[in-house]
Design a protein around this motif. Structure first.
Motif, PDB file in Angstrom:
ATOM      1  N   LEU A  15       0.816  -1.208   0.000  1.00 56.36           N
ATOM      2  CA  LEU A  15       0.000   0.000   0.000  1.00 56.36           C
ATOM      3  C   LEU A  15       0.854   1.264   0.000  1.00 56.36           C
ATOM      4  O   LEU A  15       0.435   2.310  -0.491  1.00 56.36           O
TER       5      LEU A  15
ATOM      6  N   THR B 251     -16.556   2.653   3.173  1.00 57.51           N
ATOM      7  CA  THR B 251     -16.212   2.707   1.747  1.00 57.51           C
ATOM      8  C   THR B 251     -15.306   1.526   1.397  1.00 57.51           C
ATOM      9  O   THR B 251     -14.682   0.938   2.277  1.00 57.51           O
TER      10      THR B 251
ATOM     11  N   THR C 196     -12.525   1.550  -0.241  1.00 56.52           N
ATOM     12  CA  THR C 196     -11.186   2.021  -0.623  1.00 56.52           C
ATOM     13  C   THR C 196     -10.370   2.265   0.631  1.00 56.52           C
ATOM     14  O   THR C 196     -10.921   2.418   1.724  1.00 56.52           O
ATOM     15  N   VAL C 197      -9.065   2.315   0.421  1.00 58.20           N
ATOM     16  CA  VAL C 197      -8.180   2.649   1.537  1.00 58.20           C
ATOM     17  C   VAL C 197      -7.041   3.514   0.982  1.00 58.20           C
ATOM     18  O   VAL C 197      -6.588   3.305  -0.135  1.00 58.20           O
ATOM     19  N   LYS C 198      -6.653   4.506   1.783  1.00 54.78           N
ATOM     20  CA  LYS C 198      -5.639   5.459   1.325  1.00 54.78           C
ATOM     21  C   LYS C 198      -4.262   5.077   1.839  1.00 54.78           C
ATOM     22  O   LYS C 198      -4.072   4.912   3.034  1.00 54.78           O
TER      23      LYS C 198
ATOM     24  N   GLY D 242      -1.404   6.455  -2.821  1.00 56.20           N
ATOM     25  CA  GLY D 242      -2.730   6.831  -3.330  1.00 56.20           C
ATOM     26  C   GLY D 242      -3.780   5.873  -2.818  1.00 56.20           C
ATOM     27  O   GLY D 242      -3.546   5.127  -1.858  1.00 56.20           O
ATOM     28  N   GLU D 243      -4.940   5.891  -3.477  1.00 58.63           N
ATOM     29  CA  GLU D 243      -6.072   5.110  -2.992  1.00 58.63           C
ATOM     30  C   GLU D 243      -6.062   3.705  -3.609  1.00 58.63           C
ATOM     31  O   GLU D 243      -5.812   3.572  -4.802  1.00 58.63           O
ATOM     32  N   ALA D 244      -6.316   2.704  -2.795  1.00 65.85           N
ATOM     33  CA  ALA D 244      -6.426   1.337  -3.322  1.00 65.85           C
ATOM     34  C   ALA D 244      -7.854   0.845  -3.098  1.00 65.85           C
ATOM     35  O   ALA D 244      -8.508   1.251  -2.131  1.00 65.85           O
ATOM     36  N   THR D 245      -8.321  -0.024  -3.998  1.00 66.72           N
ATOM     37  CA  THR D 245      -9.673  -0.569  -3.853  1.00 66.72           C
ATOM     38  C   THR D 245      -9.596  -1.882  -3.089  1.00 66.72           C
ATOM     39  O   THR D 245      -8.731  -2.728  -3.366  1.00 66.72           O
TER      40      THR D 245
ATOM     41  N   LYS E 161      -9.527   1.669   9.219  1.00 64.49           N
ATOM     42  CA  LYS E 161     -10.583   2.505   8.640  1.00 64.49           C
ATOM     43  C   LYS E 161     -11.675   2.848   9.657  1.00 64.49           C
ATOM     44  O   LYS E 161     -12.683   3.453   9.306  1.00 64.49           O
TER      45      LYS E 161
END
Ligand SMILES: C[S@@+](CC[C@H](N)C(=O)[O-])C[C@H]1O[C@@H](n2cnc3c(N)ncnc32)[C@H](O)[C@@H]1O
Length: 511
Positions: A261, A328, A330-332, A336-339, A387
């Protein structure tokens, strides 16, 4: 008069923060992810507890005996006031680290935590703390420590020095610390407006200054305006803790346990080539531009074999703390953002959406047709915890024993919420820690406890409280005018509270 502050900012109180990393229960999923044996839960200590929210919530919410000190008497007084509200509260003192660490009536500790301390104290105080860890942290015990880290602060060091010089030299005599902070920030703005070479060479600092400008002044006073302020590299930290015979265990930031990540494949490959664990961490900090580390360290780390790992992981319990709809996919990360992988995360969230506490083994069994490998389940639970969708939970006996204490502490916190919105936390016996809840939702709980049954009644109850103090709700930066506008806004919030939060809060034993 002797100066008890040692150059530490003491004329404005610290913010009312809560830090989940100081909850020993939260350390467990991280330590297991590093394949390390878990500590026992007998006695714990927080050094520099600030306003004492974390120390009190953790003491109320667990069977652990908590101790702590903070030399600021106003903060120690407030923390002690919270501690007196429940039976078996933490033993909190207003002693300096040197005085507290020399006490001969303290037990040996399974967990010692310091959040936001290490970088803001003198070398002498750091030596006192290392000696305390050497003598008082049990073998197998865990240290949680956070600190400002190099290389992330490198360009900011001279800026902080300049801000401090301004505060020392140019602020009018007698100006309070908040005025000195304001003056120094105004000067930095003026300096950046004339585009000095330093600003051109370090363009990221303008952004940092903009963020600082928006921050709470009391927080800034403590963060930047102490005599001591030393961002430290990981290697220096490891060297500092070595005399206490403490080794790095793992990051307390759960997302750091998912290297993909934060780093590219090339970066990970380079790290993999490095045999020395300390050098690997130092290099990693360059990869991610680390500014602040939150880590667990262990005295005498014991590796688990694969069977022990699986058995101990399956015994951990988790619970959903957020409304299912709000989570959501996604995770930051640094890159950047990952799904989140739907096939793994969706079944977990669906299963946990009833806010029932479940063991990891139970989740594994319930989701067996999804064939989620145990290590992936572990990782997903950590991501969802970071999260704030899930959180680690205590066993039933600990929850039952903690409930009267958290009820007593929450009674005081809720009562206080009538007059101010400073403390955005309540204690949960299930989490052994805090849930985040702002002032109006806290007051809706008070309304429910007063026998009010519907969102309309909760809104009317809260309106009376704020109206009686001449307060009105601020929306989009403007105070709402008139009873009806205030009631409508409270009703909207109460309705959302009833449909989104209430069931979860009941499951967490908050009411
Ligand atoms: C940046 S604040 C962090 C407070 C708290 N841990 C938190 O994160 O909310 C540092 C705290 O350490 C306390 N402190 C600083 N130097 C100390 C010393 N020598 N002995 C005891 N407490 C000290 C301060 O009073 C302050 O509350």
């Amino acid at each position: 008069m002797t100066d008890w502050t040692g150059g530490y900012v003491a004329d404005v109180g610290y913010t009312y923060g809560y830090y989940g990393e100081l909850n020993p229960l939260r350390a467990r999923l991280a330590l297991l992810s590093a394949n390390l044996a878990l500590p026992k839960s007998g006695a714990a200590c927080e050094l520099g507890f600030g306003q004492g929210i974390s120390a009190n919530v953790h003491a109320a919410g667990s069977g652990t005996r908590w101790y702590g000190t903070d030399f600021n008497p106003a903060q120690a007084n407030f923390a002690g006031h919270l501690a007196e509200s429940f039976s078996g509260g933490p033993q909190l003192f207003d002693q300096s680290f040197a005085e507290f660490c020399a006490r001969d009536d303290l037990p040996d500790f399974d967990f010692i935590g310091l959040h936001g301390i290490w970088s803001w104290i003198s070398d002498d105080n750091r030596a006192v703390i290392v000696d305390f860890l050497r003598r008082k942290l049990k073998v197998g015990g865990v240290l949680y420590i956070s600190y400002n880290t190099q290389p992330g602060w490198a360009a900011m060091v001279p800026v902080r020095d300049l801000l401090n010089q301004h505060a020392d030299m140019l602020a009018p005599a007698g100006a309070g610390v908040v005025a000195r902070v304001e003056g120094a920030l105004a000067f930095a703005k003026k300096l950046w407006a004339v585009n000095p070479a330093f600003a051109r060479n370090n363009p990221q600092i303008a952004e940092r200054l903009k963020k600082i400008e928006a921050m709470d002044r009391n927080y800034l006073a403590h963060e930047y305006f102490n005599r001591d302020w030393v961002p430290m590299s990981f290697a220096d930290m490891a060297a500092a803790l070595a005399p206490a015979k403490i080794d790095f265990a793992c990051s307390a930031t759960y997302l750091d346990h998912l290297p993909n990540l934060g780093m590219t494949q090339e970066q990970l490959a380079l790290l993999d080539e490095l045999p020395d664990p300390v050098f690997r961490q130092s290099t990693r900090d360059f990869m991610v531009g680390q500014q602040f580390r939150r880590d667990y360290w262990v005295k005498g780390a014991r590796k688990l074999n694969p069977l022990e790992y699986r058995e101990q992981l399956r015994a951990q319990r988790v619970v959903m703390v957020a409304p299912r709809d709000s989570v959501t996919m996604t995770v930051k990360g640094v890159l950047g953002e990952a799904t989140l992988t739907d096939a793994i995360y969706r079944p977990i969230l669906d299963l946990m959406s009833d806010h029932q506490v479940r063991g990891v083994g139970e989740i594994e069994h319930a989701l067996r047709e999804h064939a989620i490998p145990l290590a992936s389940l572990h990782q997903a639970l950590m991501v969802l915890t970071e999260k704030a969708a899930l959180a680690p939970a205590h066993d039933e006996a600990t929850i039952a024993a903690a409930r009267p204490r958290t009820d007593q502490l929450n009674r005081l916190l809720l009562d206080r919420a009538r007059g101010s919105g400073e403390i955005n936390y309540l204690a949960s016996p299930v989490l052994g820690g805090a849930v985040t809840l702002t002032r109006f939702p806290q007051l809706f709980i008070l309304a429910i406890q007063a026998g009010k049954a519907s969102p309309e009644e909760w809104a009317a109850y809260v309106l009376q409280i704020i109206k009686g103090q001449g307060q009105s709700i601020v929306k989009d930066g403007k105070p709402l005018q008139g009873d009806q506008a205030n009631f409508d806004e409270l009703l909207a919030q109460a309705t959302e509270f009833g449909s989104q939060r209430l069931a979860g809060l009941r499951a967490l034993g908050v009411l």
